[in-house]
Enzyme design. Structure first.
Site, PDB file in Angstrom:
ATOM      1  CD  GLU A 162      -0.507 -16.815   0.735  1.00 28.77           C
ATOM      2  OE1 GLU A 162      -0.960 -16.318   0.117  1.00 28.77           O
ATOM      3  OE2 GLU A 162      -1.414 -16.528   1.550  1.00 28.77           O
ATOM      4  CG  ASP A 183      -5.368 -14.999  -8.182  1.00 34.77           C
ATOM      5  OD1 ASP A 183      -5.161 -14.093  -7.369  1.00 34.77           O
ATOM      6  OD2 ASP A 183      -6.034 -15.949  -8.894  1.00 34.77           O
ATOM      7  CE1 TYR A 217      -5.358 -13.163   1.885  1.00 28.72           C
ATOM      8  CE2 TYR A 217      -4.214 -15.073   1.575  1.00 28.72           C
ATOM      9  CZ  TYR A 217      -4.657 -14.068   1.137  1.00 28.72           C
ATOM     10  OH  TYR A 217      -4.441 -12.732  -0.008  1.00 28.72           O
TER      11      TYR A 217
END
Length: 269
Positions: A49, A60, A175
Site C-alpha cells: 500500500e 491516520d 481491509y
C-alpha cells in the site's frame, strides 16, 4: 485475473497469509521513498500500500500524519506518486500495489485522468478512506471499469445490517480496521479478530486483511493465523522517522519488513 487475485490465490495454495506493507509516497524524499518501495518485495512484502500524501489525513494517527507532512515538505504530489509507481513497475510486474489515501487530491487531479494514469502506471487497487459506498459513482465505478480494484475498509462498528452496503462492489480484498480509532492505535484482542474475520467471511468471499495497531513480528504472526492478510504501516513509517540518515531509513524499513515477513510466513507451520 488481477495481480491481487493472483497473489492471494498463490498464498492460499501455500496456506499462509499475505504481509501487506504501507509506506507514504515521498517520505522522507522521493529518492529514499522509491528505494524503499523497490526493496519491499525482496524483503518479504506480498502486497504494497502506497500512501498518497494529503494535508488532512483524518483517519491516520501521529506517525502517518508526520509522514504526510515530511512528504509534502519534500514536494511530493499525486503526479510524482504515479511516477513512482511507473518506476517501481520497471523492475517488478508481479507485486500488487494499492494506492491509499483521500479523495481530495484525486478530485483535484481529475477522476477520469487519474483512473487512466493510475491504470497505465500499474496501480492494482485503491483504498480511499473518505468515500463511502453511497459515493461509488464518484470513483469506485470508474476505477473498476478500468480494471482497478476498489478496496473497502470495514470497522468494529460495521454491523451486519451495514456490511452488505459497505461490501457491495468491493474487490481485491477487504481491509478490516481492527480498532476504532486512527492508524497506529492500540491493538484488538485475538478473540475480537477471530470473531470479526468469521463475521466478514459470512458476507464476502474476498480475502480479509487485518490492520491498525500491528507492530511486531509476533503480533503479525498471531493475526496471520486468523486472517488472509496482515497490514503493517505505522511501525514501518516510524523507522523512517527515527532514522539518522536516508540509508538508515531504507535499511530500517526493509529490516523490519524481513522480520515481519518471517513471522507471517511461519505463522501456520
Amino acid at each position: 485475473m488481477s495481480r491481487l487475485q493472483t497473489r492471494f490465490d498463490e498464498l492460499n495454495q501455500q496456506n499462509r497469509a499475505a504481509l501487506v506493507t504501507f509506506v507514504t509516497a515521498g517520505d522522507p524524499d522521493y529518492a529514499t521513498s522509491l528505494a524503499i518501495l523497490k526493496g519491499l518485495p525482496e524483503a518479504g512484502a506480498d502486497v504494497i500500500e502506497l500512501g498518497m500524501p494529503f494535508t488532512d489525513p483524518m483517519a491516520d494517527g501521529p506517525a502517518i500524519q508526520l509522514a504526510n507532512i515530511r512528504a509534502l515538505a519534500a514536494r511530493q504530489n499525486l503526479t510524482k506518486t504515479l511516477q513512482m509507481v511507473r518506476e517501481f513497475r520497471e523492475g517488478n510486474q508481479t507485486t500488487p500495489l494499492v494506492l491509499m489515501g483521500y479523495f481530495n487530491p484525486i478530485h483535484k487531479y481529475g477522476v477520469e485522468r487519474f483512473v487512466a494514469d493510475a491504470r497505465d502506471a500499474g496501480v492494482d487497487g485503491l483504498i480511499v478512506v473518505d468515500l463511502p459506498p453511497e459515493h461509488n459513482p464518484d470513483l469506485c465505478h470508474p476505477a473498476q471499469a478500468a480494471g482497478i480494484d476498489f478496496i473497502r475498509l470495514t470497522t468494529p462498528t460495521s454491523d451486519d445490517k451495514r456490511l452488505p452496503t459497505v461490501l457491495e462492489g468491493s474487490s481485491g480484498f477487504v481491509y478490516y480496521v481492527s480498532v476504532a480509532g486512527v492508524t497506529g492505535a492500540g491493538s484488538a484482542t485475538l478473540e475480537h479478530i477471530e470473531q470479526a474475520v468469521a463475521r466478514l467471511k459470512r458476507h464476502t468471499a474476498l480475502p480479509v486483511c487485518i490492520g491498525f495497531g500491528i507492530r511486531t513480528p509476533e503480533h503479525a504472526a498471531t493475526v496471520a493465523r486468523l486472517a488472509d492478510g496482515v497490514v503493517v504501516g505505522s511501525a514501518l513509517v516510524d523507522r523512517i522517522a527515527s532514522a539518522g540518515s536516508t540509508d538508515e531509513a531504507v535499511e530500517g524499513v526493509l529490516d523490519l519488513c524481513r522480520e515481519l515477513s518471517a513471522g507471517v510466513r511461519g505463522a501456520r507451520q
